[in-house]
Design a protein around this motif. Structure first.
Motif, short mmCIF file in Angstrom:
data_model
loop_
_atom_site.label_atom_id
_atom_site.label_comp_id
_atom_site.label_asym_id
_atom_site.label_seq_id
_atom_site.Cartn_x
_atom_site.Cartn_y
_atom_site.Cartn_z
N ARG A 56 45.70 34.02 47.34
CA ARG A 56 45.08 34.52 45.73
C ARG A 56 44.57 33.07 45.15
O ARG A 56 45.00 32.15 45.29
N GLU A 58 43.49 33.46 41.84
CA GLU A 58 43.87 33.63 40.38
C GLU A 58 45.47 33.82 40.33
O GLU A 58 46.19 34.19 41.00
N ASP A 59 45.69 33.53 38.95
CA ASP A 59 47.13 33.85 38.48
C ASP A 59 47.01 35.49 38.11
O ASP A 59 46.26 35.95 37.71
N PRO A 60 48.16 36.14 38.49
CA PRO A 60 49.42 35.39 39.16
C PRO A 60 49.60 35.26 40.37
O PRO A 60 48.84 36.01 41.28
N LYS A 62 48.55 32.36 42.13
CA LYS A 62 47.42 31.74 42.64
C LYS A 62 48.00 30.75 43.65
O LYS A 62 48.89 30.01 43.45
#
Length: 187
Positions: A56, A58-60, A62
């Protein structure tokens, strides 16, 4: 988020007790906002005894490795969603085989997350460069040295158990979440 105006007629909403629960309702047209929900999907794609994982951007999550997935669009069926998400994130074409687990997370926006066992059709994993920066098929041994998200580890283990006990409730390490697993027949 609190709805201030009716989604049906645009009139100012009010809070009203409906069957013992405070709900946002329209006094003009009787529209009731029953809640705010999101439906997420995840894919468990196996090829040559390896699982398709993405890292990932990006959050959520990351920087964590997870199974590919995302959120269902308003006019999209969940089986279309999971196939689309895998293709978007990795370039891999898949087909839905079965449901592996359902996570229920009641909160302000009630989230339901459905994980599918997917049939690999074709394609080599290529990250989309937007949501994920790496993608590939990894063995359980390789996963031991990777920063794999806790839920993804649970889902991979559930999918590989090969039981046929039907819907089972299992405690989830995530606060206020329930995970219902549907063990596969070991296909």
């Amino acid at each position: 988020m609190k709805a201030n105006f009716c989604l049906n007629c645009g009139n100012k909403m009010e809070t009203r007790d409906i069957n013992g629960t405070d709900r946002r309702a329209c006094p003009a047209c009787e529209f009731v906002l029953w809640g705010d929900y999101s439906i997420g999907v995840g894919a468990l794609v196996m090829k040559d005894d390896k699982v398709l994982l993405v890292r990932r951007m990006e959050d959520p999550g990351k920087g964590l490795w997870t199974n590919p997935g995302g959120y269902s669009e308003q006019l999209e069926s969940i089986d279309q969603t999971v196939v689309r998400e895998v293709l978007e994130e990795t370039g891999v074409t898949t087909k839905v085989k079965s449901v592996v687990a359902i996570r229920d997370l009641p909160r302000e926006v009630h989230n339901v997350y459905i994980t599918f066992a997917m049939e690999y059709v074709e394609g080599e994993p290529v990250p989309d460069g937007v949501e994920v920066d790496k993608a590939g098929f990894y063995s359980l041994q390789e996963m031991e040295t990777m920063s794999v998200a806790g839920l993804t580890r649970i889902l991979v283990n559930t999918a590989l158990q090969g039981q046929t006990n039907g819907l089972e409730y299992s405690k989830d390490p995530y606060k206020d979440a329930r995970l219902f697993s549907i063990p596969t027949s070991g296909e």
